[in-house]
Design a protein around this motif. Structure first.
Motif, mmCIF file in Angstrom:
data_model
loop_
_atom_site.group_PDB
_atom_site.id
_atom_site.type_symbol
_atom_site.label_atom_id
_atom_site.label_comp_id
_atom_site.label_asym_id
_atom_site.label_seq_id
_atom_site.Cartn_x
_atom_site.Cartn_y
_atom_site.Cartn_z
ATOM 1 N N LYS A 119 -5.563 7.319 -4.446
ATOM 2 C CA LYS A 119 -5.755 6.283 -3.431
ATOM 3 C C LYS A 119 -7.145 6.369 -2.812
ATOM 4 C CE LYS A 119 -3.781 4.482 0.882
ATOM 5 N NZ LYS A 119 -2.671 4.588 1.860
ATOM 6 N N GLU A 178 0.813 -1.215 0.000
ATOM 7 C CA GLU A 178 0.000 0.000 0.000
ATOM 8 C C GLU A 178 0.845 1.262 0.000
ATOM 9 O OE1 GLU A 178 -3.729 -0.378 2.545
ATOM 10 O OE2 GLU A 178 -2.406 -1.848 3.481
ATOM 11 N N HIS A 221 -5.749 -4.519 0.399
ATOM 12 C CA HIS A 221 -4.397 -4.003 0.665
ATOM 13 C C HIS A 221 -3.537 -4.047 -0.592
ATOM 14 C CE1 HIS A 221 -5.660 -4.145 4.813
ATOM 15 N NE2 HIS A 221 -5.770 -5.462 4.777
ATOM 16 N N ASN A 222 -4.186 -3.929 -1.754
ATOM 17 C CA ASN A 222 -3.536 -3.967 -3.068
ATOM 18 C C ASN A 222 -2.974 -5.345 -3.411
ATOM 19 O OD1 ASN A 222 -4.116 -1.273 -3.569
ATOM 20 N ND2 ASN A 222 -2.222 -0.569 -2.633
ATOM 21 N N ASN A 255 -9.851 3.340 -2.794
ATOM 22 C CA ASN A 255 -10.123 2.664 -1.527
ATOM 23 C C ASN A 255 -11.555 2.816 -1.039
ATOM 24 O OD1 ASN A 255 -7.447 2.002 -1.611
ATOM 25 N ND2 ASN A 255 -6.903 2.941 0.324
#
Length: 457
Positions: free
Chosen positions: A66, A48, A101-102, A70
Protein backbone atom coordinates in the motif's frame (compact mmCIF):
# COMPACT_ATOMS: atom_id res chain seq x y z
CA UNK A 1 -54.48 -37.52 -3.59
CA UNK A 2 -55.41 -39.15 -6.95
CA UNK A 3 -55.05 -37.20 -10.21
CA UNK A 4 -58.37 -36.04 -11.73
CA UNK A 5 -59.63 -37.95 -14.77
CA UNK A 6 -59.91 -34.70 -16.75
CA UNK A 7 -57.97 -31.42 -16.54
CA UNK A 8 -59.80 -28.18 -17.12
CA UNK A 9 -58.40 -25.40 -19.36
CA UNK A 10 -57.97 -23.18 -16.30
CA UNK A 11 -55.81 -25.81 -14.63
CA UNK A 12 -53.70 -26.11 -17.78
CA UNK A 13 -53.20 -22.35 -17.81
CA UNK A 14 -52.21 -22.36 -14.14
CA UNK A 15 -49.67 -25.14 -14.76
CA UNK A 16 -48.23 -23.25 -17.72
CA UNK A 17 -47.84 -20.09 -15.65
CA UNK A 18 -46.13 -22.00 -12.84
CA UNK A 19 -43.79 -23.73 -15.30
CA UNK A 20 -42.95 -20.44 -17.02
CA UNK A 21 -42.23 -18.77 -13.69
CA UNK A 22 -39.98 -21.64 -12.69
CA UNK A 23 -38.01 -21.31 -15.91
CA UNK A 24 -37.58 -17.56 -15.59
CA UNK A 25 -36.98 -17.34 -11.87
CA UNK A 26 -33.42 -17.36 -10.55
CA UNK A 27 -32.12 -17.91 -7.04
CA UNK A 28 -31.88 -14.73 -4.95
CA UNK A 29 -28.66 -12.79 -5.36
CA UNK A 30 -26.35 -13.15 -2.32
CA UNK A 31 -25.02 -9.91 -0.86
CA UNK A 32 -21.39 -11.01 -0.47
CA UNK A 33 -20.36 -10.62 -4.10
CA UNK A 34 -16.67 -11.04 -3.26
CA UNK A 35 -17.27 -14.13 -1.06
CA UNK A 36 -14.60 -14.10 1.70
CA UNK A 37 -13.21 -10.81 0.31
CA UNK A 38 -16.50 -8.98 1.00
CA UNK A 39 -16.97 -6.14 3.48
CA UNK A 40 -20.34 -4.62 4.32
CA UNK A 41 -19.98 -0.85 4.48
CA UNK A 42 -21.35 2.20 2.71
CA UNK A 43 -18.26 4.27 3.51
CA UNK A 44 -16.51 5.72 0.43
CA UNK A 45 -13.22 4.50 1.97
CA UNK A 46 -14.31 0.86 1.69
CA UNK A 47 -12.28 0.55 -1.50
CA UNK A 48 -9.10 1.13 0.51
CA UNK A 49 -9.69 -1.71 2.98
CA UNK A 50 -7.96 -5.09 3.04
CA UNK A 51 -10.04 -8.18 2.54
CA UNK A 52 -10.95 -9.55 5.98
CA UNK A 53 -9.18 -12.95 5.82
CA UNK A 54 -5.63 -11.56 6.11
CA UNK A 55 -3.59 -12.58 9.14
CA UNK A 56 -1.57 -9.99 11.06
CA UNK A 57 1.59 -11.01 9.20
CA UNK A 58 -0.17 -10.77 5.86
CA UNK A 59 -1.57 -7.35 6.77
CA UNK A 60 2.00 -6.13 7.28
CA UNK A 61 2.96 -7.29 3.78
CA UNK A 62 -0.24 -5.72 2.46
CA UNK A 63 0.65 -2.42 4.16
CA UNK A 64 4.09 -2.40 2.52
CA UNK A 65 2.49 -2.71 -0.89
CA UNK A 66 0.00 0.00 0.00
CA UNK A 67 2.76 2.46 0.87
CA UNK A 68 4.47 1.98 -2.52
CA UNK A 69 1.15 2.32 -4.34
CA UNK A 70 0.09 5.46 -2.45
CA UNK A 71 3.25 7.53 -2.09
CA UNK A 72 4.82 9.51 -4.89
CA UNK A 73 7.80 8.23 -6.83
CA UNK A 74 10.67 10.62 -7.59
CA UNK A 75 13.32 10.92 -10.28
CA UNK A 76 16.64 9.11 -9.95
CA UNK A 77 19.09 9.40 -8.38
CA UNK A 78 17.55 10.29 -5.02
CA UNK A 79 18.15 9.62 -1.35
CA UNK A 80 14.89 7.64 -1.29
CA UNK A 81 16.46 4.91 -3.43
CA UNK A 82 13.52 2.51 -3.14
CA UNK A 83 11.15 5.15 -4.59
CA UNK A 84 13.22 6.70 -7.35
CA UNK A 85 13.13 6.02 -11.08
CA UNK A 86 10.13 8.10 -12.14
CA UNK A 87 10.06 9.05 -15.82
CA UNK A 88 11.63 10.48 -17.88
CA UNK A 89 8.15 10.48 -19.43
CA UNK A 90 5.06 9.65 -17.41
CA UNK A 91 1.35 10.30 -16.80
CA UNK A 92 1.33 10.33 -12.98
CA UNK A 93 3.80 9.95 -10.12
CA UNK A 94 1.84 7.36 -8.09
CA UNK A 95 -0.82 4.69 -8.51
CA UNK A 96 -3.40 6.60 -6.47
CA UNK A 97 -2.95 9.73 -8.57
CA UNK A 98 -5.04 7.95 -11.24
CA UNK A 99 -6.93 5.55 -8.93
CA UNK A 100 -7.99 7.94 -6.17
CA UNK A 101 -8.94 5.94 -3.05
CA UNK A 102 -8.56 2.89 -5.34
CA UNK A 103 -11.53 4.08 -7.38
CA UNK A 104 -11.68 4.99 -11.05
CA UNK A 105 -9.86 7.83 -12.74
CA UNK A 106 -10.79 11.46 -13.24
CA UNK A 107 -11.59 13.16 -16.50
CA UNK A 108 -8.57 15.25 -17.59
CA UNK A 109 -9.99 18.61 -16.50
CA UNK A 110 -10.13 17.28 -12.91
CA UNK A 111 -6.74 15.59 -12.71
CA UNK A 112 -4.96 12.42 -13.87
CA UNK A 113 -6.79 9.19 -14.51
CA UNK A 114 -7.46 9.17 -18.25
CA UNK A 115 -4.80 8.29 -20.80
CA UNK A 116 -4.71 8.20 -24.59
CA UNK A 117 -3.75 5.06 -26.49
CA UNK A 118 -2.19 5.80 -29.89
CA UNK A 119 -2.54 3.92 -33.15
CA UNK A 120 -0.96 4.67 -36.52
CA UNK A 121 -3.44 4.53 -39.41
CA UNK A 122 -2.38 3.02 -42.71
CA UNK A 123 1.34 3.26 -43.47
CA UNK A 124 1.92 6.21 -41.15
CA UNK A 125 4.63 5.85 -38.52
CA UNK A 126 3.73 6.38 -34.89
CA UNK A 127 6.43 8.56 -33.38
CA UNK A 128 5.01 8.37 -29.85
CA UNK A 129 4.68 4.69 -28.97
CA UNK A 130 1.50 3.07 -27.69
CA UNK A 131 0.50 5.72 -25.13
CA UNK A 132 0.71 9.48 -24.82
CA UNK A 133 2.79 10.60 -21.82
CA UNK A 134 1.76 14.16 -20.96
CA UNK A 135 4.38 14.76 -18.21
CA UNK A 136 8.17 14.84 -18.21
CA UNK A 137 10.89 15.28 -15.62
CA UNK A 138 12.29 18.75 -14.99
CA UNK A 139 14.32 19.81 -18.02
CA UNK A 140 12.54 17.36 -20.34
CA UNK A 141 9.59 17.72 -22.68
CA UNK A 142 6.32 15.87 -22.45
CA UNK A 143 5.12 14.19 -25.64
CA UNK A 144 2.10 16.48 -25.76
CA UNK A 145 -1.14 17.33 -23.99
CA UNK A 146 -4.66 15.89 -24.03
CA UNK A 147 -7.44 17.89 -25.69
CA UNK A 148 -10.98 17.08 -26.78
CA UNK A 149 -14.13 18.22 -28.51
CA UNK A 150 -17.71 17.21 -27.78
CA UNK A 151 -19.47 15.02 -30.35
CA UNK A 152 -23.24 14.46 -30.42
CA UNK A 153 -24.45 10.94 -31.05
CA UNK A 154 -25.79 10.40 -34.58
CA UNK A 155 -26.89 6.78 -34.19
CA UNK A 156 -29.28 5.07 -31.79
CA UNK A 157 -29.59 8.14 -29.54
CA UNK A 158 -30.71 10.47 -32.34
CA UNK A 159 -34.27 9.15 -32.14
CA UNK A 160 -34.45 9.33 -28.34
CA UNK A 161 -35.77 12.24 -26.33
CA UNK A 162 -32.50 12.81 -24.49
CA UNK A 163 -29.53 12.74 -26.84
CA UNK A 164 -26.15 11.34 -25.91
CA UNK A 165 -22.76 12.90 -26.49
CA UNK A 166 -19.15 11.89 -26.04
CA UNK A 167 -15.71 13.37 -26.45
CA UNK A 168 -13.32 13.00 -29.33
CA UNK A 169 -9.85 13.13 -27.79
CA UNK A 170 -6.68 14.22 -29.57
CA UNK A 171 -3.20 15.56 -28.82
CA UNK A 172 -2.03 19.17 -28.85
CA UNK A 173 1.41 20.70 -28.25
CA UNK A 174 2.99 17.65 -29.89
CA UNK A 175 6.74 17.70 -29.28
CA UNK A 176 8.17 14.66 -31.08
CA UNK A 177 6.72 14.68 -34.58
CA UNK A 178 3.65 15.14 -36.73
CA UNK A 179 0.43 13.57 -35.43
CA UNK A 180 -1.25 13.33 -38.84
CA UNK A 181 -2.38 9.77 -39.54
CA UNK A 182 -2.58 8.84 -35.87
CA UNK A 183 -5.71 7.91 -33.92
CA UNK A 184 -6.19 8.54 -30.20
CA UNK A 185 -8.37 6.42 -27.93
CA UNK A 186 -9.23 7.38 -24.37
CA UNK A 187 -8.95 4.94 -21.47
CA UNK A 188 -10.33 5.73 -18.01
CA UNK A 189 -8.42 4.17 -15.11
CA UNK A 190 -10.66 1.46 -13.57
CA UNK A 191 -11.37 0.85 -9.90
CA UNK A 192 -8.87 -1.62 -8.41
CA UNK A 193 -11.16 -3.81 -6.32
CA UNK A 194 -11.61 -7.52 -7.03
CA UNK A 195 -8.59 -7.90 -9.29
CA UNK A 196 -7.02 -10.62 -7.16
CA UNK A 197 -10.22 -12.65 -7.45
CA UNK A 198 -10.36 -12.16 -11.21
CA UNK A 199 -6.75 -13.32 -11.36
CA UNK A 200 -7.85 -16.56 -9.65
CA UNK A 201 -10.36 -17.55 -12.34
CA UNK A 202 -9.02 -20.43 -14.41
CA UNK A 203 -7.97 -19.99 -18.03
CA UNK A 204 -10.01 -23.08 -18.87
CA UNK A 205 -13.23 -21.43 -17.70
CA UNK A 206 -12.64 -18.37 -19.90
CA UNK A 207 -11.96 -20.59 -22.92
CA UNK A 208 -15.08 -22.64 -22.16
CA UNK A 209 -17.21 -19.47 -22.06
CA UNK A 210 -15.86 -18.25 -25.39
CA UNK A 211 -18.27 -18.60 -28.30
CA UNK A 212 -16.83 -16.54 -31.19
CA UNK A 213 -18.99 -18.28 -33.81
CA UNK A 214 -22.18 -17.95 -31.71
CA UNK A 215 -22.77 -21.69 -31.85
CA UNK A 216 -25.69 -21.46 -29.42
CA UNK A 217 -27.42 -18.83 -31.59
CA UNK A 218 -28.15 -16.39 -28.77
CA UNK A 219 -26.58 -13.41 -30.56
CA UNK A 220 -23.64 -13.30 -28.13
CA UNK A 221 -20.22 -14.19 -29.51
CA UNK A 222 -17.78 -13.37 -26.73
CA UNK A 223 -14.23 -14.49 -27.36
CA UNK A 224 -10.90 -14.79 -25.61
CA UNK A 225 -7.82 -12.99 -26.92
CA UNK A 226 -4.61 -14.87 -26.17
CA UNK A 227 -1.91 -12.64 -24.64
CA UNK A 228 1.71 -13.41 -23.82
CA UNK A 229 2.32 -14.08 -20.13
CA UNK A 230 5.93 -13.15 -19.43
CA UNK A 231 5.99 -15.03 -16.11
CA UNK A 232 4.59 -18.31 -17.43
CA UNK A 233 6.22 -17.90 -20.86
CA UNK A 234 3.11 -18.87 -22.77
CA UNK A 235 -0.04 -17.46 -24.33
CA UNK A 236 -3.01 -17.16 -21.99
CA UNK A 237 -6.50 -15.62 -22.22
CA UNK A 238 -6.40 -11.88 -21.51
CA UNK A 239 -8.61 -10.69 -18.66
CA UNK A 240 -7.34 -7.28 -17.48
CA UNK A 241 -7.73 -3.93 -19.21
CA UNK A 242 -10.51 -2.52 -21.37
CA UNK A 243 -9.29 -4.67 -24.25
CA UNK A 244 -8.39 -7.74 -22.15
CA UNK A 245 -4.77 -6.98 -23.05
CA UNK A 246 -3.10 -8.64 -20.03
CA UNK A 247 -3.41 -12.21 -18.77
CA UNK A 248 -2.16 -11.71 -15.20
CA UNK A 249 -2.55 -9.07 -12.52
CA UNK A 250 1.19 -8.84 -11.89
CA UNK A 251 1.86 -8.10 -15.56
CA UNK A 252 -0.96 -5.51 -15.59
CA UNK A 253 0.65 -3.77 -12.60
CA UNK A 254 4.09 -3.89 -14.24
CA UNK A 255 2.62 -2.39 -17.42
CA UNK A 256 1.14 0.49 -15.43
CA UNK A 257 4.51 1.17 -13.80
CA UNK A 258 6.15 1.17 -17.23
CA UNK A 259 3.71 3.24 -19.27
CA UNK A 260 2.03 5.42 -16.63
CA UNK A 261 5.01 6.12 -14.33
CA UNK A 262 7.96 5.37 -16.61
CA UNK A 263 9.38 2.88 -14.09
CA UNK A 264 11.23 -0.18 -15.37
CA UNK A 265 10.66 -3.64 -13.83
CA UNK A 266 11.84 -7.19 -14.41
CA UNK A 267 8.80 -7.70 -16.68
CA UNK A 268 9.00 -4.42 -18.64
CA UNK A 269 12.71 -3.66 -18.55
CA UNK A 270 12.99 -1.19 -21.45
CA UNK A 271 12.85 2.57 -20.73
CA UNK A 272 9.65 4.42 -21.55
CA UNK A 273 11.03 6.44 -24.45
CA UNK A 274 9.27 7.44 -27.70
CA UNK A 275 10.50 5.56 -30.81
CA UNK A 276 12.16 8.73 -32.10
CA UNK A 277 14.24 9.05 -28.89
CA UNK A 278 15.25 5.50 -27.85
CA UNK A 279 17.94 6.81 -25.45
CA UNK A 280 15.86 9.38 -23.57
CA UNK A 281 16.61 7.67 -20.23
CA UNK A 282 20.23 8.64 -19.40
CA UNK A 283 20.53 6.23 -16.46
CA UNK A 284 19.52 3.32 -18.70
CA UNK A 285 21.60 4.44 -21.68
CA UNK A 286 24.84 4.83 -19.67
CA UNK A 287 24.61 1.53 -17.81
CA UNK A 288 25.76 -1.79 -19.23
CA UNK A 289 23.49 -3.82 -16.93
CA UNK A 290 20.77 -1.47 -15.69
CA UNK A 291 18.82 -2.68 -12.70
CA UNK A 292 15.02 -2.47 -12.64
CA UNK A 293 13.75 0.69 -10.99
CA UNK A 294 11.15 -1.27 -9.05
CA UNK A 295 12.57 -4.51 -7.71
CA UNK A 296 10.81 -7.84 -8.16
CA UNK A 297 10.10 -7.87 -4.41
CA UNK A 298 8.43 -4.44 -4.43
CA UNK A 299 6.49 -5.26 -7.60
CA UNK A 300 5.18 -8.34 -5.80
CA UNK A 301 4.24 -6.19 -2.80
CA UNK A 302 2.20 -3.70 -4.84
CA UNK A 303 0.51 -6.55 -6.71
CA UNK A 304 -0.26 -8.29 -3.42
CA UNK A 305 -1.79 -5.09 -2.06
CA UNK A 306 -4.10 -4.66 -5.06
CA UNK A 307 -4.96 -8.36 -5.14
CA UNK A 308 -6.17 -8.31 -1.54
CA UNK A 309 -8.41 -5.26 -1.55
CA UNK A 310 -11.85 -5.85 -0.08
CA UNK A 311 -14.92 -6.01 -2.32
CA UNK A 312 -17.96 -3.99 -1.12
CA UNK A 313 -20.95 -6.15 -0.27
CA UNK A 314 -24.11 -5.56 -2.29
CA UNK A 315 -26.39 -3.05 -0.59
CA UNK A 316 -29.69 -4.50 0.59
CA UNK A 317 -32.40 -2.41 -1.09
CA UNK A 318 -36.17 -2.97 -1.50
CA UNK A 319 -36.06 -3.53 -5.27
CA UNK A 320 -32.79 -5.49 -5.28
CA UNK A 321 -34.09 -8.96 -6.13
CA UNK A 322 -36.74 -7.64 -8.53
CA UNK A 323 -34.11 -5.61 -10.36
CA UNK A 324 -31.85 -8.66 -10.47
CA UNK A 325 -34.59 -10.71 -12.13
CA UNK A 326 -35.05 -7.95 -14.74
CA UNK A 327 -31.28 -7.97 -15.31
CA UNK A 328 -31.45 -11.68 -16.12
CA UNK A 329 -34.59 -11.50 -18.28
CA UNK A 330 -33.30 -8.58 -20.38
CA UNK A 331 -30.27 -10.62 -21.39
CA UNK A 332 -27.73 -8.44 -19.55
CA UNK A 333 -26.42 -11.52 -17.76
CA UNK A 334 -25.44 -13.17 -21.06
CA UNK A 335 -22.25 -11.04 -20.97
CA UNK A 336 -22.30 -9.69 -17.42
CA UNK A 337 -22.43 -13.25 -16.06
CA UNK A 338 -23.24 -12.91 -12.34
CA UNK A 339 -21.52 -15.92 -10.74
CA UNK A 340 -18.00 -17.23 -11.31
CA UNK A 341 -15.95 -19.80 -9.45
CA UNK A 342 -12.38 -19.07 -8.40
CA UNK A 343 -9.67 -21.66 -8.87
CA UNK A 344 -7.15 -22.38 -6.11
CA UNK A 345 -4.52 -23.39 -8.68
CA UNK A 346 -4.60 -19.97 -10.34
CA UNK A 347 -3.03 -16.78 -9.04
CA UNK A 348 0.30 -17.26 -7.28
CA UNK A 349 0.71 -13.54 -6.69
CA UNK A 350 3.47 -13.71 -4.11
CA UNK A 351 5.17 -17.08 -3.55
CA UNK A 352 6.55 -16.10 -0.13
CA UNK A 353 3.04 -15.75 1.26
CA UNK A 354 0.52 -18.58 1.37
CA UNK A 355 -2.60 -18.12 -0.73
CA UNK A 356 -5.47 -16.56 1.15
CA UNK A 357 -8.50 -18.34 -0.27
CA UNK A 358 -7.54 -22.02 -0.01
CA UNK A 359 -11.03 -23.15 -1.05
CA UNK A 360 -12.89 -22.59 -4.27
CA UNK A 361 -15.39 -19.78 -3.87
CA UNK A 362 -18.31 -18.45 -5.85
CA UNK A 363 -17.95 -14.75 -6.54
CA UNK A 364 -20.24 -12.30 -8.35
CA UNK A 365 -18.18 -9.92 -10.53
CA UNK A 366 -20.93 -9.73 -13.20
CA UNK A 367 -18.55 -10.28 -16.12
CA UNK A 368 -17.49 -13.09 -18.44
CA UNK A 369 -14.16 -11.24 -18.99
CA UNK A 370 -14.54 -11.87 -22.73
CA UNK A 371 -14.32 -9.50 -25.68
CA UNK A 372 -17.62 -8.52 -27.34
CA UNK A 373 -18.56 -6.40 -30.35
CA UNK A 374 -20.35 -3.41 -28.82
CA UNK A 375 -21.33 -1.71 -32.06
CA UNK A 376 -20.15 1.40 -33.93
CA UNK A 377 -21.17 4.03 -31.37
CA UNK A 378 -18.85 2.60 -28.70
CA UNK A 379 -16.08 1.84 -31.20
CA UNK A 380 -12.56 3.09 -30.71
CA UNK A 381 -11.13 5.52 -33.22
CA UNK A 382 -8.89 2.68 -34.48
CA UNK A 383 -7.90 -0.86 -33.59
CA UNK A 384 -5.63 -0.94 -30.53
CA UNK A 385 -4.02 -3.68 -28.43
CA UNK A 386 -4.37 -6.03 -31.43
CA UNK A 387 -8.14 -5.90 -30.95
CA UNK A 388 -10.85 -4.63 -33.33
CA UNK A 389 -12.10 -1.13 -32.61
CA UNK A 390 -15.63 -2.29 -31.75
CA UNK A 391 -14.61 -4.98 -29.25
CA UNK A 392 -14.45 -4.43 -25.50
CA UNK A 393 -13.98 -6.69 -22.51
CA UNK A 394 -17.12 -7.01 -20.41
CA UNK A 395 -16.52 -4.65 -17.49
CA UNK A 396 -17.10 -6.19 -14.02
CA UNK A 397 -19.99 -4.45 -12.26
CA UNK A 398 -19.10 -5.02 -8.62
CA UNK A 399 -18.56 -1.68 -6.92
CA UNK A 400 -20.78 0.07 -9.49
CA UNK A 401 -22.81 1.60 -6.67
CA UNK A 402 -19.70 3.36 -5.34
CA UNK A 403 -18.83 4.64 -8.81
CA UNK A 404 -22.32 6.00 -9.47
CA UNK A 405 -23.20 7.31 -6.00
CA UNK A 406 -22.51 10.98 -6.78
CA UNK A 407 -24.44 12.08 -9.86
CA UNK A 408 -22.03 14.97 -10.42
CA UNK A 409 -18.99 12.66 -10.46
CA UNK A 410 -20.31 9.58 -12.29
CA UNK A 411 -18.21 8.61 -15.33
CA UNK A 412 -18.72 5.17 -16.81
CA UNK A 413 -17.55 3.15 -19.84
CA UNK A 414 -14.03 3.06 -21.26
CA UNK A 415 -13.70 6.82 -21.77
CA UNK A 416 -16.00 8.05 -19.00
CA UNK A 417 -18.62 9.27 -21.47
CA UNK A 418 -21.65 7.99 -19.53
CA UNK A 419 -22.75 10.32 -16.74
CA UNK A 420 -25.22 7.83 -15.25
CA UNK A 421 -25.93 4.12 -15.18
CA UNK A 422 -28.87 4.67 -17.53
CA UNK A 423 -26.64 6.50 -20.04
CA UNK A 424 -24.21 3.58 -19.93
CA UNK A 425 -27.07 1.21 -20.80
CA UNK A 426 -28.19 3.43 -23.69
CA UNK A 427 -24.68 3.42 -25.19
CA UNK A 428 -24.73 -0.38 -25.47
CA UNK A 429 -25.01 -1.67 -29.03
CA UNK A 430 -23.74 -4.53 -31.15
CA UNK A 431 -24.17 -7.77 -29.24
CA UNK A 432 -25.91 -5.81 -26.46
CA UNK A 433 -28.39 -4.08 -28.78
CA UNK A 434 -31.22 -6.47 -27.96
CA UNK A 435 -30.74 -6.01 -24.21
CA UNK A 436 -30.74 -2.23 -24.63
CA UNK A 437 -33.99 -2.39 -26.58
CA UNK A 438 -35.49 -4.70 -23.96
CA UNK A 439 -34.61 -2.13 -21.29
CA UNK A 440 -36.28 0.67 -23.23
CA UNK A 441 -39.47 -1.37 -23.52
CA UNK A 442 -39.77 -1.82 -19.75
CA UNK A 443 -42.31 0.27 -17.84
CA UNK A 444 -40.90 3.02 -15.63
CA UNK A 445 -41.30 1.00 -12.41
CA UNK A 446 -39.32 -1.93 -13.83
CA UNK A 447 -36.62 0.38 -15.19
CA UNK A 448 -36.31 1.98 -11.76
CA UNK A 449 -36.02 -1.44 -10.11
CA UNK A 450 -33.23 -2.42 -12.52
CA UNK A 451 -31.32 0.81 -11.90
CA UNK A 452 -31.69 0.40 -8.12
CA UNK A 453 -30.25 -3.10 -8.43
CA UNK A 454 -27.26 -1.88 -10.44
CA UNK A 455 -26.59 0.95 -8.00
CA UNK A 456 -26.66 -1.55 -5.12
CA UNK A 457 -23.73 -3.52 -6.52
Amino acid sequence: MPWPRTISPSMLLLCAVIALSACRSHPPLPLDSGASFSLASDSPRILEQAQPQLSMEQKLDWAVGKSFANQAWVSAPASTRARDGLGPLFNANSCVACHQHNGQGQLPEHGPGLILRIAAIGANHNAYGEQLQDHALLGGRAEGQIAWRDIASSGQAASEQTSLSHRQYFMVQANYGDTNGMAFSARLAPALIGMGLLNSISDELLVKRSDPEDRDGNGISGRVELRWDEQQQKLRPGRFGWKASQASLKQQVALAFSQDLGIRSTIYSAPNCPPTMPNCDPEFALSENPEPEISAKLLNSVTYYIANLAVPSIQKKPDLQMGYQHFIKLGCADCHIPATETNTAAGGLQPSIARINTQKETIYPFSDLLLHDMGPELADSAATDNTPATEWRTAPLWGLGMRSRDDTQTRLLHDGRAKSVEEAIRWHGGEAERSRQNYQQLDSHSQTALLHFLKAL
